[in-house]
Write a protein that holds these residues in place. Structure first.
Motif, PDB file in Angstrom:
ATOM      1  N   GLY A  28      67.440 -51.927 147.368  1.00  0.00           N
ATOM      2  CA  GLY A  28      68.694 -51.296 146.973  1.00  0.00           C
ATOM      3  C   GLY A  28      69.660 -52.225 146.282  1.00  0.00           C
ATOM      4  O   GLY A  28      70.862 -51.930 146.204  1.00  0.00           O
ATOM      5  N   LEU A  29      69.163 -53.339 145.737  1.00  0.00           N
ATOM      6  CA  LEU A  29      70.015 -54.417 145.219  1.00  0.00           C
ATOM      7  C   LEU A  29      71.147 -53.915 144.318  1.00  0.00           C
ATOM      8  O   LEU A  29      72.319 -54.172 144.586  1.00  0.00           O
ATOM      9  CB  LEU A  29      69.154 -55.429 144.459  1.00  0.00           C
ATOM     10  CG  LEU A  29      69.880 -56.622 143.843  1.00  0.00           C
ATOM     11  CD1 LEU A  29      70.620 -57.429 144.899  1.00  0.00           C
ATOM     12  CD2 LEU A  29      68.881 -57.518 143.090  1.00  0.00           C
ATOM     13  N   PHE A  30      70.818 -53.231 143.247  1.00  0.00           N
ATOM     14  CA  PHE A  30      71.837 -52.770 142.299  1.00  0.00           C
ATOM     15  C   PHE A  30      71.934 -51.246 142.256  1.00  0.00           C
ATOM     16  O   PHE A  30      72.219 -50.661 141.212  1.00  0.00           O
ATOM     17  CB  PHE A  30      71.541 -53.317 140.895  1.00  0.00           C
ATOM     18  CG  PHE A  30      71.545 -54.811 140.791  1.00  0.00           C
ATOM     19  CD1 PHE A  30      72.527 -55.560 141.419  1.00  0.00           C
ATOM     20  CD2 PHE A  30      70.556 -55.469 140.075  1.00  0.00           C
ATOM     21  CE1 PHE A  30      72.534 -56.948 141.329  1.00  0.00           C
ATOM     22  CE2 PHE A  30      70.552 -56.860 139.972  1.00  0.00           C
ATOM     23  CZ  PHE A  30      71.541 -57.592 140.602  1.00  0.00           C
ATOM     24  N   LYS A  31      71.691 -50.615 143.394  1.00  0.00           N
ATOM     25  CA  LYS A  31      71.721 -49.152 143.437  1.00  0.00           C
ATOM     26  C   LYS A  31      73.083 -48.590 143.033  1.00  0.00           C
ATOM     27  O   LYS A  31      73.178 -47.491 142.492  1.00  0.00           O
ATOM     28  CB  LYS A  31      71.372 -48.656 144.843  1.00  0.00           C
ATOM     29  CG  LYS A  31      71.428 -47.129 144.983  1.00  0.00           C
ATOM     30  CD  LYS A  31      71.144 -46.688 146.392  1.00  0.00           C
ATOM     31  CE  LYS A  31      71.328 -45.187 146.554  1.00  0.00           C
ATOM     32  NZ  LYS A  31      72.726 -44.758 146.317  1.00  0.00           N
ATOM     33  N   THR A  32      74.155 -49.344 143.290  1.00  0.00           N
ATOM     34  CA  THR A  32      75.477 -48.820 142.947  1.00  0.00           C
ATOM     35  C   THR A  32      75.640 -48.620 141.439  1.00  0.00           C
ATOM     36  O   THR A  32      76.505 -47.866 141.016  1.00  0.00           O
ATOM     37  CB  THR A  32      76.590 -49.735 143.475  1.00  0.00           C
ATOM     38  OG1 THR A  32      76.387 -51.068 143.007  1.00  0.00           O
ATOM     39  CG2 THR A  32      76.636 -49.711 144.993  1.00  0.00           C
ATOM     40  N   ALA A  33      74.813 -49.302 140.631  1.00  0.00           N
ATOM     41  CA  ALA A  33      74.840 -49.039 139.188  1.00  0.00           C
ATOM     42  C   ALA A  33      74.349 -47.618 138.917  1.00  0.00           C
ATOM     43  O   ALA A  33      74.925 -46.895 138.086  1.00  0.00           O
ATOM     44  CB  ALA A  33      73.985 -50.054 138.439  1.00  0.00           C
ATOM     45  N   PHE A  34      73.273 -47.210 139.601  1.00  0.00           N
ATOM     46  CA  PHE A  34      72.819 -45.819 139.512  1.00  0.00           C
ATOM     47  C   PHE A  34      73.940 -44.872 139.943  1.00  0.00           C
ATOM     48  O   PHE A  34      74.210 -43.859 139.294  1.00  0.00           O
ATOM     49  CB  PHE A  34      71.599 -45.592 140.409  1.00  0.00           C
ATOM     50  CG  PHE A  34      70.286 -46.078 139.851  1.00  0.00           C
ATOM     51  CD1 PHE A  34      70.213 -46.692 138.618  1.00  0.00           C
ATOM     52  CD2 PHE A  34      69.117 -45.921 140.581  1.00  0.00           C
ATOM     53  CE1 PHE A  34      68.994 -47.146 138.106  1.00  0.00           C
ATOM     54  CE2 PHE A  34      67.898 -46.360 140.088  1.00  0.00           C
ATOM     55  CZ  PHE A  34      67.829 -46.975 138.850  1.00  0.00           C
ATOM     56  N   ASP A  35      74.591 -45.225 141.057  1.00  0.00           N
ATOM     57  CA  ASP A  35      75.649 -44.367 141.599  1.00  0.00           C
ATOM     58  C   ASP A  35      76.824 -44.255 140.628  1.00  0.00           C
ATOM     59  O   ASP A  35      77.411 -43.183 140.477  1.00  0.00           O
ATOM     60  CB  ASP A  35      76.146 -44.927 142.937  1.00  0.00           C
ATOM     61  CG  ASP A  35      75.077 -44.913 144.018  1.00  0.00           C
ATOM     62  OD1 ASP A  35      74.086 -44.179 143.874  1.00  0.00           O
ATOM     63  OD2 ASP A  35      75.237 -45.655 145.007  1.00  0.00           O
ATOM     64  N   GLY A  36      77.165 -45.370 139.980  1.00  0.00           N
ATOM     65  CA  GLY A  36      78.291 -45.352 139.048  1.00  0.00           C
ATOM     66  C   GLY A  36      78.047 -44.470 137.850  1.00  0.00           C
ATOM     67  O   GLY A  36      78.930 -43.721 137.415  1.00  0.00           O
ATOM     68  N   VAL A  37      76.835 -44.527 137.302  1.00  0.00           N
ATOM     69  CA  VAL A  37      76.505 -43.685 136.150  1.00  0.00           C
ATOM     70  C   VAL A  37      76.438 -42.219 136.566  1.00  0.00           C
ATOM     71  O   VAL A  37      76.887 -41.329 135.828  1.00  0.00           O
ATOM     72  CB  VAL A  37      75.184 -44.140 135.500  1.00  0.00           C
ATOM     73  CG1 VAL A  37      74.762 -43.174 134.399  1.00  0.00           C
ATOM     74  CG2 VAL A  37      75.344 -45.546 134.916  1.00  0.00           C
ATOM     75  N   ALA A  38      75.897 -41.952 137.749  1.00  0.00           N
ATOM     76  CA  ALA A  38      75.856 -40.572 138.245  1.00  0.00           C
ATOM     77  C   ALA A  38      77.260 -40.011 138.413  1.00  0.00           C
ATOM     78  O   ALA A  38      77.533 -38.845 138.091  1.00  0.00           O
ATOM     79  CB  ALA A  38      75.095 -40.513 139.566  1.00  0.00           C
ATOM     80  N   ALA A  39      78.176 -40.838 138.917  1.00  0.00           N
ATOM     81  CA  ALA A  39      79.565 -40.416 139.090  1.00  0.00           C
ATOM     82  C   ALA A  39      80.206 -40.118 137.745  1.00  0.00           C
ATOM     83  O   ALA A  39      80.913 -39.114 137.573  1.00  0.00           O
ATOM     84  CB  ALA A  39      80.355 -41.483 139.829  1.00  0.00           C
TER      85      ALA A  39
END
Length: 466
Positions: free
Chosen positions: A104-115
């Motif tokens: 899950g290292l950079f999962k928040t990048a996925f989350d940011g684009v989804a947002a």
């Protein structure tokens, strides 16, 4: 609106659908430091602005729905380029997520684009089309990163929010000419690719040192520096460039040590910090490393360190929840407005709200990926305002990006010259106090330090060297 088409035609603005629906309502609200949207000027017809602002009481979804129908009703939307159909725009995000070293290292990048995509779709889409996100996992692998780039080149209109440790293979990226708006390009090859425009540009010859100057001036008994740098070559290179910049302005180096991403035993490192009398400790790895380091330091009773400093990756709730009392006092600098000040900046509030709505997690890589979406959105608005929604082409986006010299993401970032890829030199210094991230510089909420003196020409690290 009665008579609107006639009035627009009189001023040569009869192609109302060529304007992005967001422009019909921009400028009604002014929150904190958010600047009025300059695209309102394009629609400087009093009836349009008045009509939009009089609808403030209506729900966001109602406004977005009305705007979308107004935009698409009179325009025959077309498939204009790779990843663009009459109804959809496909956008890729590449990040290291699924891997055995840091799951899950950079999962928040996925989350940011989804947002970002959810926000855009709620407000009429991109050029009247629904944004569809392709999340491509590079898995901490050079081959997987290259495969992800190839897939995006074949299927997607643009790539945004990328953060991948092994991102230096750029031949396929450059060859296909896809607009590439990464959140955190790590290698110099990626930073300087001709079709790459980060929302927070970096230059190996110019480093942001304002945060180190602040520590030198404000933390007593500092700074004999102990530096933890990643042992992965590309990330190591980036960390050493930061270290060299800091030492050139007065932070000494008592020791530098390479640390593996999966290192679990921090006892020898902490004992070494203690024996060398370090007063400043910089951890250039991710937040997990900082948690392990600080917990071991707590066990060993380290008292000499006056400044524990972590990179931007530590700006995540996970540092607080996993680190607990051990990470008290940690300094973390960021390049944007803090999440804790969402009430001051509408775009930060949007990021926080839409991240929650889409089931994501907030984090430094998330807001930067969200910012990359805002940058693409601004470029597309320019295209639509001049060429209509069917002017949506990769080449047009790259041309628009080259002309953006004051990007702020509606107040998320300090003014950034994206077109010239010039590092902005902006930062906010935070410190962990009583289990929370607290702003310490600049002191006024809703502000960011963008002093030109924050930038420093520095020694460029050669691969394999210092």
């Amino acid at each position: 609106m009665p008579g609107l088409e006639t009035r627009l035609r009189r001023h040569g603005l009869d192609q109302l659908p060529s304007v992005h629906p967001n422009l019909l309502v921009s400028g009604c609200d002014t929150l904190g430091d958010v600047r009025p949207n300059r695209w309102v000027v394009v629609l400087l017809a009093g009836a349009v602005v008045a009509g939009a602002c009089s609808s403030r009481g209506k729900s966001l979804s109602t406004s977005a729905s009305t705007a979308r129908s107004t935009t698409t009703a009179a325009v025959n939307l077309q498939a204009t380029d790779v990843g663009v159909t009459p109804t959809e725009v496909r956008i890729a995000v590449i990040a290291d997520v699924d891997n055995p070293i840091r799951p899950g290292l950079f999962k928040t990048a996925f989350d940011g684009v989804a947002a970002w995509a959810a926000k855009v779709n709620d407000r009429g889409g991109l050029a009247g089309r629904k944004v569809v996100v392709d999340k491509l996992d590079s898995k901490l692998s050079p081959d997987e990163y290259r495969n992800a780039v190839i897939k995006a080149c074949q299927s997607d209109f643009a790539i945004i929010g990328t953060i991948a440790v092994f991102d230096n293979a750029v031949d396929d990226l450059v060859k296909c000419g896809i607009p590439d708006l990464p959140s955190n390009p790590i290698s110099n090859e990626h930073r300087t690719a001709p079709n790459t425009y980060p929302d927070n540009p970096a230059n190996p010859a110019i480093q942001v040192v304002g945060q180190f100057k602040w520590v030198l001036a404000n933390v007593k008994g500092c700074c004999a520096g102990y530096w933890l740098v990643p042992n992965q070559p590309i990330a190591r290179e980036s960390s050493l460039e930061i270290m060299n910049a800091a030492t050139e302005i007065g932070v000494s180096k008592v020791h530098e040590i390479e640390v593996a991403g999966d290192e679990a035993n921090y006892t020898p490192i902490v004992l070494d910090i203690k024996s060398r009398g370090a007063t400043f400790v910089y951890d250039g790895l991710d937040y997990t490393s900082t948690v392990r380091l600080r917990k071991e330091a707590q066990v060993q009773g380290v008292k000499t360190v006056n400044a524990w400093v972590c990179v931007i990756a530590c700006y995540t709730p996970s540092l607080l929840t996993e680190g607990g009392s051990a990470v008290e006092g940690e300094y973390v600098w960021i390049y944007h407005m803090p999440f804790e000040e969402a009430s001051k900046v509408r775009a930060i509030k949007d990021y926080v709200d839409y991240t929650r709505r889409t089931g994501g997690e907030q984090g430094e890589f998330g807001i930067n990926a969200y910012g990359a979406g805002l940058l693409l959105e601004q470029a597309v608005k320019q295209i639509v305002a001049t060429g209509g929604p069917n002017g949506l082409k990769r080449s047009a986006v790259l041309e628009a990006l080259r002309g953006i010299h004051d990007f702020t993401g509606d107040g998320v970032f300090g003014a950034t010259d994206v077109g010239a890829r010039k590092p902005p030199g902006c930062f906010v210094m935070l410190q962990v106090r009583s289990g929370k991230f607290v702003r310490v510089h600049p002191s006024a909420p809703g502000t960011i330090d963008c002093n030109p003196a924050n930038l420093q020409p520095t020694h460029v690290v050669q691969p394999g060297g210092t």
